[in-house]
Scaffold this motif. Sequence first.
Motif, PDB file in Angstrom:
ATOM      1  N   PHE A 105     -11.202  -5.904   0.764  1.00 40.98           N
ATOM      2  CA  PHE A 105      -9.805  -5.711   1.897  1.00 40.98           C
ATOM      3  C   PHE A 105      -9.658  -6.917   2.831  1.00 40.98           C
ATOM      4  O   PHE A 105      -8.630  -7.220   3.033  1.00 40.98           O
ATOM      5  CB  PHE A 105     -10.191  -4.323   2.483  1.00 40.98           C
TER       6      PHE A 105
ATOM      7  N   ILE B 125      -6.629  -8.992   3.836  1.00 39.73           N
ATOM      8  CA  ILE B 125      -5.740  -8.553   5.187  1.00 39.73           C
ATOM      9  C   ILE B 125      -5.813  -9.970   6.193  1.00 39.73           C
ATOM     10  O   ILE B 125      -4.830 -10.256   6.695  1.00 39.73           O
ATOM     11  CB  ILE B 125      -6.553  -7.344   5.700  1.00 39.73           C
TER      12      ILE B 125
ATOM     13  N   LEU C 102      -1.630  -8.352   2.267  1.00 42.46           N
ATOM     14  CA  LEU C 102      -1.133  -7.116   2.159  1.00 42.46           C
ATOM     15  C   LEU C 102      -0.541  -6.494   3.485  1.00 42.46           C
ATOM     16  O   LEU C 102      -0.438  -6.721   4.452  1.00 42.46           O
ATOM     17  CB  LEU C 102      -2.553  -6.116   1.943  1.00 42.46           C
TER      18      LEU C 102
ATOM     19  N   PRO D 238       0.170  -2.993   5.834  1.00 40.19           N
ATOM     20  CA  PRO D 238      -0.275  -1.616   5.822  1.00 40.19           C
ATOM     21  C   PRO D 238       0.214  -0.694   5.168  1.00 40.19           C
ATOM     22  O   PRO D 238       1.440  -0.644   4.840  1.00 40.19           O
ATOM     23  CB  PRO D 238      -0.072  -1.601   7.462  1.00 40.19           C
TER      24      PRO D 238
ATOM     25  N   THR E  87     -10.224   2.487   6.366  1.00 42.61           N
ATOM     26  CA  THR E  87      -9.262   2.014   7.807  1.00 42.61           C
ATOM     27  C   THR E  87      -9.737   0.791   8.445  1.00 42.61           C
ATOM     28  O   THR E  87     -11.076   0.659   8.887  1.00 42.61           O
ATOM     29  CB  THR E  87      -9.362   3.299   8.552  1.00 42.61           C
TER      30      THR E  87
ATOM     31  N   GLU F 264      -5.409   1.008  10.840  1.00 44.53           N
ATOM     32  CA  GLU F 264      -4.501   1.150   9.421  1.00 44.53           C
ATOM     33  C   GLU F 264      -5.046   1.352   8.182  1.00 44.53           C
ATOM     34  O   GLU F 264      -6.154   1.042   8.019  1.00 44.53           O
ATOM     35  CB  GLU F 264      -3.655  -0.199   9.509  1.00 44.53           C
ATOM     36  N   LYS F 265      -4.402   2.306   7.338  1.00 44.15           N
ATOM     37  CA  LYS F 265      -4.739   2.369   5.953  1.00 44.15           C
ATOM     38  C   LYS F 265      -4.214   1.047   5.284  1.00 44.15           C
ATOM     39  O   LYS F 265      -3.154   0.681   5.462  1.00 44.15           O
ATOM     40  CB  LYS F 265      -4.221   3.630   5.369  1.00 44.15           C
ATOM     41  N   TRP F 266      -4.974   0.748   4.251  1.00 45.59           N
ATOM     42  CA  TRP F 266      -4.540  -0.562   3.441  1.00 45.59           C
ATOM     43  C   TRP F 266      -4.587  -0.371   2.035  1.00 45.59           C
ATOM     44  O   TRP F 266      -3.929  -1.280   1.259  1.00 45.59           O
ATOM     45  CB  TRP F 266      -5.569  -1.708   3.858  1.00 45.59           C
TER      46      TRP F 266
ATOM     47  N   ASN G 265      -2.569  -1.112  -3.561  1.00 42.74           N
ATOM     48  CA  ASN G 265      -2.141  -1.757  -2.402  1.00 42.74           C
ATOM     49  C   ASN G 265      -0.666  -2.541  -2.508  1.00 42.74           C
ATOM     50  O   ASN G 265      -0.235  -2.969  -3.465  1.00 42.74           O
ATOM     51  CB  ASN G 265      -3.009  -3.100  -1.922  1.00 42.74           C
TER      52      ASN G 265
ATOM     53  N   ASN H 135       2.377  -7.669   0.873  1.00 39.99           N
ATOM     54  CA  ASN H 135       3.124  -8.397   2.127  1.00 39.99           C
ATOM     55  C   ASN H 135       4.209  -9.082   1.529  1.00 39.99           C
ATOM     56  O   ASN H 135       4.189  -9.733   0.681  1.00 39.99           O
ATOM     57  CB  ASN H 135       2.212  -9.103   2.850  1.00 39.99           C
TER      58      ASN H 135
END
Length: 369
Positions: free
Chosen positions: A98, A102, A107, A109, A132, A136-138, A281, A284
Amino acid sequence: MKKLTLNRRRFIGTTAMAGAALASPAYLRRAAAQGSGEVNIWTYNDFVPESFKEQFEAETGIKVNIRLVDDQGKQFNLLAAEQPNPTVDIMTVAGHRFLQFIDSELLAPLDTDRLSNWGNINPTFSESDWATINGEKWGAPILSGMEVLAYNTELVSQEEAMTWDTLFSEKYSGQTAYIIQDMMSIVMLMMGYDGNMVAYMDDPAKAAAIVEEAKQFLIEKKPLVRKYYDSGAEVQQMFVNQDIALGHSWNGPAAALINDGFPLGMTIPNEGSYGFVYTYNVANNAPNVDNAYTFLDAILASPEIGAAMTKASGFISTYKDASNYLTDLEKKSTSFPEEQLANLQFFRAEANEMKYGLVDPAVEAVKAA
């Protein structure tokens, strides 16, 4: 031993039929004919059951385009190259990767308020600390798995398979296979080091020395390996063709072979191994973000879908009550004795930037040696 005449097409056909009788989730019936356009998904083989895909397309009007991936690093590089206008909407990222995605702003959120079926995920996965980041959850956890030592039970004993040393033994020279990047972490664990490299975050010189030691080990053992492979389907086919007697594998591909009747066993060896969780996921700047959430909510709609994903992939479903829809053999192929589970730890992400900055070049060096 008589050579089995099994093939990958048969595996896919068998698992597709196993999920063909999925009941139409209430969510899909409500959404029927309301959608349009498409959703683009990068994922592993068998992570979207064919029966679910066909039903989703028929009942929502949204076309599902799937691009198969076989490596997290390749997926990261491809997504980074496409920014700021990616072609993908949903990708499959392992939880321990992740931070890399991130930190590179690849990604978005996850807006769980848009997922009415979020509660169908077992909280062990959906509410765990790795899920988390920055409040935030991803990702939506869908399947969990682990790195195992898989072996042909007619050629290799379970006792032999309880140590990774057997994978590097002269006895099985030319009859083994593994994914180099994954084996780097396991080799470090075999040597008594922290394969997650979290313990060396404040000592990058020691981290580099450990990776160098693991690299040299794999170079030394290179004459013994039949093949470095990339995908689960590839290692399955090598077992079926009897090209290999044993190999490092994810438990999912191994379980699929067991369920199809191939004489395969798998262990979590005494030296230990690593577990991981796959998540869906949202990219973005995803081009079809509304359709992405429609797809995610639909695939989380019922334990039957979770069971179908396990039947197709061999990995363990994160959905509540999914095991209720598995046969006894399927349940057996997705479980391990308690004494072996005690050898398991989960991949962690804290040191990933340092770790993969060292491991990725080492992998290329092993291949080139």
